[in-house]
Design a protein around this motif. Structure first.
Motif, PDB file in Angstrom:
ATOM      1  N   ASN A 128       0.800  -1.217   0.000  1.00 39.58           N
ATOM      2  CA  ASN A 128       0.000   0.000   0.000  1.00 39.58           C
ATOM      3  C   ASN A 128       0.834   1.269   0.000  1.00 39.58           C
ATOM      4  OD1 ASN A 128      -2.275  -1.557   0.055  1.00 39.58           O
ATOM      5  ND2 ASN A 128      -2.462  -1.510   2.283  1.00 39.58           N
ATOM      6  N   THR A 153      -5.561   9.542   1.350  1.00 35.78           N
ATOM      7  CA  THR A 153      -6.557   8.943   0.467  1.00 35.78           C
ATOM      8  C   THR A 153      -6.886   7.529   0.896  1.00 35.78           C
ATOM      9  OG1 THR A 153      -5.371  10.134  -1.243  1.00 35.78           O
ATOM     10  CG2 THR A 153      -7.146   8.669  -1.972  1.00 35.78           C
ATOM     11  N   PHE A 154      -5.823   6.827   1.266  1.00 34.81           N
ATOM     12  CA  PHE A 154      -6.009   5.424   1.635  1.00 34.81           C
ATOM     13  C   PHE A 154      -6.980   5.274   2.807  1.00 34.81           C
ATOM     14  CE2 PHE A 154      -4.780   1.407   3.664  1.00 34.81           C
ATOM     15  CZ  PHE A 154      -4.900   0.547   2.581  1.00 34.81           C
ATOM     16  N   GLU A 158     -12.511   8.412  -0.202  1.00 35.41           N
ATOM     17  CA  GLU A 158     -12.351   7.998  -1.594  1.00 35.41           C
ATOM     18  C   GLU A 158     -12.107   6.503  -1.714  1.00 35.41           C
ATOM     19  OE1 GLU A 158      -9.520  10.302  -3.956  1.00 35.41           O
ATOM     20  OE2 GLU A 158     -10.050  11.997  -2.663  1.00 35.41           O
ATOM     21  N   ASN A 159     -11.470   5.961  -0.688  1.00 35.02           N
ATOM     22  CA  ASN A 159     -11.229   4.509  -0.658  1.00 35.02           C
ATOM     23  C   ASN A 159     -12.440   3.836  -0.020  1.00 35.02           C
ATOM     24  OD1 ASN A 159     -10.422   1.904  -0.362  1.00 35.02           O
ATOM     25  ND2 ASN A 159      -8.650   2.353   0.968  1.00 35.02           N
ATOM     26  N   LEU A 161     -12.904   0.969   0.828  1.00 33.70           N
ATOM     27  CA  LEU A 161     -12.562  -0.027   1.847  1.00 33.70           C
ATOM     28  C   LEU A 161     -11.775   0.574   3.008  1.00 33.70           C
ATOM     29  CD1 LEU A 161     -11.480  -2.879  -0.607  1.00 33.70           C
ATOM     30  CD2 LEU A 161     -13.629  -2.706   0.671  1.00 33.70           C
ATOM     31  N   ALA A 162     -11.795   1.894   3.143  1.00 33.93           N
ATOM     32  CA  ALA A 162     -10.991   2.558   4.170  1.00 33.93           C
ATOM     33  C   ALA A 162     -11.321   2.039   5.568  1.00 33.93           C
ATOM     34  CB  ALA A 162     -11.200   4.057   4.112  1.00 33.93           C
ATOM     35  N   ALA A 165      -9.671  -1.098   6.035  1.00 35.38           N
ATOM     36  CA  ALA A 165      -8.230  -0.886   6.160  1.00 35.38           C
ATOM     37  C   ALA A 165      -7.868  -0.449   7.575  1.00 35.38           C
ATOM     38  CB  ALA A 165      -7.759   0.154   5.143  1.00 35.38           C
TER      39      ALA A 165
END
Lengths: 229, 250, 665
Positions: A128, A153-154, A158-159, A161-162, A165
């Motif tokens: 990542n 962003t991660f 926007e992600n 699946l944040a 994560a």
């Protein structure tokens, strides 16, 4: 006593585990210091973080340290697997009833599982961030690779699946915490550094390290996630 | 007291074992665990069957022969006691008790609860001694003073009874506590210094050869050790082995 | 006739001069001589290690899974040596004198003197081996005092002296095993000795794991097989301790000497129930600080027995410190036989303090108080409260006897720091054993006996901390010399073959007996017979004996023996690991040995040491010796059946010690 004998010795394997493990503890401290900059999400914070990331990936001495770190991870993992295989062989028939909780802490009995969780996390973490930093795609900001934005962003909306994560990140930090609580003082013990006066201090430092470092690590994605909601 | 006993039965080293269930009544809380086993065997023999084979001898916690893994713990739930010193008052009427042998590659089962611990002897033979002939013409016993604290530590390490509870309790079946206790006893005494380095190297080498697992510092060994042998002995051995390895000529 | 082969010359020079004169075997020849050592306790391990070091080929056997487990390991208190480190007037002569007197003048002067002489070497040797004896703050060795003596000559390692000494000998043995000089056979039991041309030339052994019989030939065989206290079923011995090796030797011609001399140790944890399998000793060292008492009033004793009163509720004035009352000079530190009998006397008179009426108190309250006061003064506490004194005192007592107190707590479920311990005498040691000459050779050529398995040094009563001394003296410093004198004649013999008819016959006889036991398929387990034998022995041949009782016991034992062979049930087979079979063989031998003990006790019409014949006592109940008629060793010869054994006398000659009525008053 031949050299080859020494390397094959169970104690030598323990030294490798301990030295690589304690080295990785130092690495964690360094890594954490860098990560903590992410709490500053302003433009200056972004610049500072990207400068830091640039420095870490280009400065020769740091590069050397990073290779050492890769080596330590490799040794720690390979040695850990070798030890686990040997240890399994040492008891081919298991107990029907075993009460491990009676005499040893949960984390000390599950270092392998904890280590595996950490390893899985490590691989995805590298993919990542490390991979993106080195091989892109990554944007630029102020002429530097914009790792800061990658991170934001991660863990941002926007992600899709944040949330997952963040949860995975936190879970991995729990694993790391338990791994460290046992591993820190265990490393000293393996190297023979035990003393009735100082060992209680090492044990306490280990506990503090094992709780403190992963908590701080975990707090960053949680923070980033929530401020972007 | 009435008990349900689940006992490991295994005819020989190659045979596959299984847990057998026996009901035993009339157990008194004053009995030792082994007296309860005697009672079970008496019942089994009178019923025309083969009794449970188990190791035991002194029955006062010092010979190190008794070796039962009781309800998931080496020497049962007590601390600082061997199986023979465990009394039935530690259990309750109606309890189910699981009894298994020490389990380790290096301790093959001979029969039922009896295992072969000769690996320990071979570790001692590899170097667990001071090479002094039995002439009686050594120097006077008081010629070398030993600081009391050091002598007491050496004694504490030397109290190991070689029962193997450390190996049995360790999730890796590691023998580090046993080996380090002997290494420490001699490392702490002036008499042990001349062979200090070669001793630790030879004993560790033999320990590995026997197929014991590796120490992962869980500390289970020290908790279950009936003689309270301390983990600091393992640290001392780690230290000594490292310095011996660095210093050795070969 | 028995020839004890005691060397000529003045007592103090005998051993030195003898060593200078005996034949030696040169190192090259030693390599072609084989010696078998049975048993790996203090005497066996030390002998095997020393013989191997000298160059002989040694084979050592033990029935346990490791040589380190022999029962010497359980000895708690200490080991005597005439070092005089405490400057309290100790000397070789005084140790010799105390031992002969303590043994009630029924031991050989020359043997005992030799023992006292080599005692000092033992301590030097053990320290060199890394045995961690207790030390004082200055780093020098500490000593304590034991019963029957007025000096502090006992070296110790907390309450685990036997363990530490045995591990020392075991490490010496391990060193020789690693060099290939000792062939160590664990889980092996000696089943018989084999005689060739009138000499002992080997043994038949059984591998206890596989059940296989093995022949082992050698030029000489050494028995270091310990004592036979387990004939009483309940004793402080280990469960496996047995008479079998000695008894097999006896049946092949080795005389059994003074078999009735049994030591009943005064301070053991009393019997708690009918399933009891063994008794646990509380070290004699406790008598340094503990005071023994029973209630002075019968009604108090009754109240304690039925639980309506507790020890602490008995007022000081109502307590009878009977040892201090009867023996003011030695008080609680009288020898073991005296202390045991005194306890029995009080309990028989109805003053016992537990349910069975067979227990007395061992009380540490005054020691706690005394130590507490000293400790308070050391710490500079002015006017300490009673609680402070007691707390400090308990700390001191804990440091001294902590492990023993823990052991007591574990077994008796009672806290000895708060309430007095309950103790009662129990069978502990057998002074009797195989007859040996000055060389430690039995009446069979080439067959030696050392340590507790022989009869030699303790007379009719052993002093505390002397068993360890004798075991190591025999094994390290006596046998390795004396056996050379015999083996010197064997340098041209060459290896002994085990293919001879004698070996075959011996093996066959052993096999037949095993088959008989296995095929008997009776109705009762071995322990059933063992318990019953034990009860007979304890009641009639225990702390006090009389003619009628002994005669009755002999009849009962014969009947029991007959029943055993008809009705014993040994489960399993003889070709795999079968502990019940091993036990059956041992109990079968106890059933013969027990009878001989009673015969010996019957023949000895006097009281001496541990042997108390009710017919022979002074008006105040002390043992009454008869030196005119019984100053001899009774050596029994086996002639086909235990009941027909013949007694041969070895007169004891006392040239250096005046025989006196033993008094500890």
């Amino acid at each position: 006593m031949s050299n080859s004998g020494i390397l094959r010795s169970s104690l030598a394997k323990k030294y490798v585990m301990a030295l690589s493990g304690l080295f990785l503890c130092l690495f964690l401290l360094g890594h954490l210091a860098g990560n903590l900059q992410l709490f500053n999400t302003s433009a200056e914070g972004q610049l500072a973080f990207n400068e830091y990331a640039h420095f870490m990936t280009t400065f020769p001495l740091v590069k050397l340290l990073s290779y050492l770190t890769y080596a330590a991870v490799l040794f720690h993992v390979v040695d850990g697997i070798a030890l686990t295989i040997q240890n399994r062989k040492a008891r081919p028939t298991g107990y029907v009833k075993e009460k491990g909780s009676a005499n040893a802490s949960w984390s000390s009995r599950n270092m392998g599982i904890l280590g595996t969780i950490i390893l899985v996390f490590f691989v995805s973490h590298m993919q990542n961030f490390w991979y993106v930093m080195h091989f892109g795609p990554i944007g630029e900001s102020d002429g530097l690779k914009d790792l800061h934005t990658v991170v934001m962003t991660f863990f941002g909306p926007e992600n899709g699946l944040a949330g997952l994560a963040v949860a995975g990140y936190v879970l991995a930090q729990f694993a790391l915490g338990f791994h460290l609580i046992h591993g820190f003082q265990s490393g000293f013990q393996s190297l023979g550094l035990r003393h009735s006066k100082y060992s209680p201090l090492i044990d306490r430092a280990g506990l503090l390290f094992g709780i403190g470092v992963p908590t701080l690590f975990a707090s960053i994605p949680v923070y980033l996630f929530f401020i972007q909601l | 007291m009435n008990l349900t006993l689940k006992v490991w039965r295994q005819d020989g080293p190659e045979a596959t074992g299984h847990m057998d269930t026996h009901a035993l009544g009339g157990v008194s809380p004053d009995m030792s665990f082994l007296e309860m086993m005697d009672m079970l065997n008496d019942q089994i023999i009178r019923a025309g069957e083969e009794p449970v084979a188990f190791d035991h001898d002194c029955r006062e916690g010092i010979c190190g022969m008794c070796s039962m893994f009781i309800n998931g713990e080496a020497h049962g739930p007590g601390r600082g006691v061997t199986t023979c010193q465990l009394h039935m008052r530690s259990f309750n009427d109606g309890d189910t008790i699981a009894i298994e042998p020490w389990r380790a590659q290096a301790f093959p089962v001979i029969k039922d609860l009896t295992v072969d611990r000769s690996a320990f002897d071979r570790v001692i033979q590899a170097g667990g001694y001071i090479s002094v002939n039995t002439s009686g013409n050594t120097i006077d016993a008081n010629a070398i003073p030993v600081p009391k604290e050091q002598a007491d530590d050496a004694f504490s390490a030397a109290t190991c009874i070689g029962c193997g509870a450390c190996v049995a309790s360790c999730k890796n079946a590691s023998a580090m506590l046993f080996v380090s206790a002997k290494v420490s006893q001699f490392a702490l005494l002036p008499q042990g210094q001349p062979e200090r380095e070669s001793r630790v190297q030879r004993m560790v080498e033999q320990m590995d050869k026997e197929g014991f697992g590796n120490c992962t510092n869980t500390g289970a060994c020290a908790v279950e050790c009936p003689k309270g042998i301390d983990l600091s002995n393992i640290a001392r051995m780690n230290r000594d082995f490292m310095s011996a390895t660095v210093k050795s000529k070969k | 006739m028995l020839d004890s082969k005691i060397p000529e010359g003045p007592l103090a020079d005998k051993w030195t001069k003898y060593k200078d004169d005996i034949q030696l075997v040169n190192p090259a020849n030693k390599r072609s001589i084989d010696v078998i050592v049975i048993g790996t306790g203090l005497a066996g391990s030390s002998a095997a290690a020393s013989l191997a070091e000298m160059g002989y080929n040694v084979k050592a056997l033990c029935f346990q899974d490791s040589p380190r487990r022999a029962h010497s390991i359980a000895a708690q208190g200490g080991i005597n040596a005439a070092k005089n480190y405490q400057n309290d007037g100790d000397s070789v002569h005084r140790l010799f004198y105390d031992t002969v007197k303590g043994g009630d003048y029924r031991s050989r002067e020359a043997n005992v003197h030799r023992l006292a002489e080599v005692s000092t070497n033992i301590i030097d040797q053990c320290v060199a081996q890394g045995v961690p004896f207790a030390r004082e703050y200055g780093g020098l060795l500490d000593n304590r005092s034991f019963g029957g003596v007025q000096v502090s000559r006992t070296f110790y390692a907390k309450g685990q002296t036997g363990q530490q000494l045995l591990l020392g000998a075991y490490s010496a043995l391990s060193r020789q095993i690693s060099k290939g000089k000792v062939d160590m056979l664990t889980r092996h039991e000696m089943m018989d000795v084999v005689m060739l041309d009138g000499k002992c030339r080997g043994i038949i052994a059984r591998n206890l794991v596989t059940g296989e019989l093995e022949r082992h030939a050698a030029h000489a065989v050494v028995l270091a097989t310990g004592g036979y206290g387990n004939v009483f079923f309940l004793s402080t011995n280990a469960m496996g301790s047995n008479v079998s090796a000695a008894w097999k030797a006896h049946k092949k011609g080795a005389h059994m000497a003074n078999p009735c001399f049994t030591q009943i140790h005064p301070t053991c944890i009393p019997v708690s129930g009918e399933h009891q399998s063994k008794l646990t000793l509380m070290s004699e060292s406790l008598r340094n600080d503990g005071r023994i008492w029973v209630p002075a009033k019968k009604e108090d004793a009754d109240a304690i027995r039925n639980g309506t009163k507790k020890a602490l509720e008995i007022a000081e004035a109502d307590r009878d410190y009977y040892l201090e009352r009867r023996y003011p000079a030695f008080g609680n530190l009288v020898p073991r036989d005296v202390a045991s009998r005194a306890a029995k006397e009080r309990c028989d008179a109805g003053f016992g303090v537990n349910k069975t009426g067979e227990a007395v108190f061992l009380d540490f309250a005054s020691a706690i108080n005394r130590y507490g006061k000293t400790e308070a003064s050391i710490r500079g506490l002015s006017e300490p409260s009673t609680e402070e004194i007691v707390t400090l005192g308990k700390e001191v007592v804990k440091a001294k006897y902590g492990n023993l107190f823990d052991m007591y707590k574990q077994i008796a479920a009672d806290n000895p720091y708060e309430t007095p311990m309950k103790i009662y005498p129990a069978v502990h040691y057998t002074m009797g054993g195989l007859w040996v000459d000055y060389n430690l050779m039995t009446s069979v050529s080439g067959l030696y006996a050392t340590g507790e398995s022989n009869f030699s040094d303790h007379g009719a009563n052993r002093l505390g901390a002397s068993a360890l001394m004798q075991g190591l003296a025999d094994g390290y410093f006596v046998l390795p010399y004396t056996i050379g004198d015999y083996l010197a004649n064997d340098i041209r013999t060459g290896a002994i073959s085990s293919d001879s008819a004698e070996f075959e016959a011996a093996e066959k006889a052993v096999q037949e007996r095993i088959d008989h036991l296995i095929n008997n398929k009776g109705s009762k387990p071995v322990d059933d017979f063992h318990r019953r034998l034990g009860r007979i022995m304890w009641n009639e041949c225990g702390m006090s004996r009389n003619e009628a009782g002994l005669k009755k016991a002999i009849v009962e034992i014969r009947a029991l023996r007959e029943e055993f062979w008809k009705d014993v049930r040994v489960p399993g087979n003889a070709t795999s690991y079968n502990p019940e079979l091993d036990k059956a063989g041992r109990v079968a031998d106890f059933l013969e040995q027990g009878e001989l003990m009673c015969m010996d006790a019957l023949a000895r019409e006097e009281s001496c040491g541990g042997h108390f014949r009710e017919e022979h006592q002074t008006p105040d109940g002390e043992a009454l010796r008869d030196d005119e008629n019984f100053a001899f060793v009774s050596a029994w010869e086996f002639v086909g059946d235990p009941s027909e054994s013949k007694m041969i006398k070895e007169d004891l000659v006392f040239e250096n010690i005046e025989l006196k009525q033993r008094s500890y008053k």
